[in-house]
Scaffold this motif. Structure first.
Motif, short mmCIF file in Angstrom:
data_model
loop_
_atom_site.label_atom_id
_atom_site.label_comp_id
_atom_site.label_asym_id
_atom_site.label_seq_id
_atom_site.Cartn_x
_atom_site.Cartn_y
_atom_site.Cartn_z
N UNK A 95 32.28 36.91 -13.90
CA UNK A 95 31.56 35.76 -13.34
C UNK A 95 32.50 34.58 -13.12
N UNK A 96 33.48 34.38 -14.01
CA UNK A 96 34.45 33.31 -13.80
C UNK A 96 35.29 33.61 -12.55
N UNK A 97 36.01 32.60 -12.08
CA UNK A 97 36.74 32.74 -10.83
C UNK A 97 38.15 33.28 -11.01
N UNK A 98 38.45 34.48 -10.49
CA UNK A 98 39.84 34.94 -10.44
C UNK A 98 40.52 34.37 -9.20
N UNK A 99 41.64 33.71 -9.41
CA UNK A 99 42.33 33.04 -8.30
C UNK A 99 43.77 33.56 -8.26
N UNK A 100 44.16 34.12 -7.12
CA UNK A 100 45.49 34.70 -6.95
C UNK A 100 46.32 33.82 -6.02
N UNK A 101 47.57 33.56 -6.41
CA UNK A 101 48.48 32.66 -5.70
C UNK A 101 49.71 33.44 -5.26
N UNK A 102 50.22 33.13 -4.07
CA UNK A 102 51.47 33.76 -3.62
C UNK A 102 52.24 32.81 -2.72
N UNK A 103 53.51 32.63 -3.03
CA UNK A 103 54.43 31.87 -2.19
C UNK A 103 55.41 32.87 -1.58
N UNK A 104 55.21 33.25 -0.32
CA UNK A 104 56.07 34.28 0.28
C UNK A 104 57.50 33.81 0.52
N UNK A 105 57.70 32.50 0.59
CA UNK A 105 59.04 31.98 0.83
C UNK A 105 59.88 32.02 -0.45
N UNK B 260 54.56 34.35 -7.59
CA UNK B 260 53.13 34.64 -7.58
C UNK B 260 52.47 34.11 -8.84
N UNK B 261 51.15 33.97 -8.79
CA UNK B 261 50.40 33.51 -9.94
C UNK B 261 48.99 34.06 -9.94
N UNK B 262 48.38 34.09 -11.12
CA UNK B 262 46.98 34.50 -11.26
C UNK B 262 46.34 33.59 -12.29
N UNK B 263 45.17 33.05 -11.94
CA UNK B 263 44.48 32.12 -12.84
C UNK B 263 43.04 32.55 -13.07
N UNK B 264 42.59 32.38 -14.29
CA UNK B 264 41.20 32.59 -14.69
C UNK B 264 40.52 31.22 -14.69
N UNK B 265 39.67 30.98 -13.69
CA UNK B 265 39.08 29.66 -13.51
C UNK B 265 37.57 29.73 -13.67
N UNK B 266 37.12 29.72 -14.92
CA UNK B 266 35.72 29.45 -15.18
C UNK B 266 35.48 27.96 -15.02
#
Length: 256
Positions: free
Chosen positions: A108-118, A122-128
């Motif tokens: 139910x919480x928000x999974x947020x995936x980050x990527x800087x191709x340059x 990368x990153x992954x956050x658990x955003x409830x």
């Protein structure tokens, strides 16, 4: 077994996955791809499910990393594998190490995936709601910057989470947000029940990302409560089930 973001899929040398509950070995209320180490599911089943997830990401199980999540704003940097017993207490992971799959657990919480191709970070956050309110998204971006990333270069995908039509909260919840910033009242609409409101977690996450300098954002728009392909903590409570399954949503930089 998985869903993808078209935004992240367009980045070469990157694999990612928003895992559904399909394709695992767990049974009953955990059917079937439960990755919840903290759940009451059979640990053998959880281990096999996580092995299948690692295989889908193209990494060894030891290189499929997640956290002991505590609804905090804290982010950690991964440069080598860790085991389940020693996994950090935090709610976001970043890395620039190819072959390390990093993921966060959600139901139910928000999974947020980050990527800087340059910068190849990368990153992954658990955003409830608590992590989003107290700064886990911004802390993830800060940690990526320490590895050489620049915010305008970062692409972000917001995964399946409980959506406003399903997320009823009490008056004290609304007050906590509006006391932090009166403008946050815009993320609530009245509920059918007196003294309650419906909260837009996905919209709140997007706003925080935009205010933090992220220019490129994709949102799956999926509601984990109403979509039976996903585990949902709130749905399990409403059904009076004794526990609930968890997903891991992850990404990995491919080795050169």
């Amino acid at each position: 077994m998985t869903l993808a973001s078209s935004l992240l899929s367009a980045i070469s040398g990157l694999r990612h996955a928003f895992f559904t509950r399909e394709g695992g070995v767990s049974q009953g209320i955990y059917e079937s791809l439960n990755a919840g180490i903290g759940s009451q599911d059979d640990p053998v089943h959880v281990a096999e499910n996580r092995r299948r997830m690692a295989e889908a990401m193209g990494v060894a199980p030891a290189d499929f990393l997640s956290l002991y999540q505590i609804h905090s704003p804290d982010a950690v940097i991964a440069d080598r594998p860790w085991d389940t017993a020693t996994r950090p207490r935090a709610d976001a992971i970043v890395t620039r190490t190819p072959g390390l799959a990093i993921g966060v657990t959600a139901a139910d919480c928000g999974p947020v995936l980050f990527a800087d191709p340059r910068a190849r970070v990368i990153g992954a956050a658990h955003a409830g709601w608590k992590g989003a309110l107290t700064g886990v998204l911004e802390k993830t971006l800060d940690a990526m910057e320490t590895l050489g990333s620049k915010r305008p270069d970062i692409a972000v995908a917001i995964g399946p989470l409980i959506r406003q039509r399903s997320y009823e909260v009490g008056a004290e919840f609304v007050t906590r947000f509006t006391e932090t910033n009166p403008s946050y009242a815009g993320f609530f609409v009245p509920s059918e029940r007196d003294g309650h409101a419906m909260f837009d977690l996905g919209g709140f996450i997007r706003m925080r990302l935009e205010h933090a300098g992220v220019e490129t954002i994709d949102d799956t728009g999926i509601d984990t409560y109403s979509d039976e392909r996903f585990f949902s903590y709130r749905r399990s409570v409403h059904r009076k089930e004794p526990d609930f399954g968890r997903h891991v949503h992850a990404l990995v930089l491919e080795a050169d």
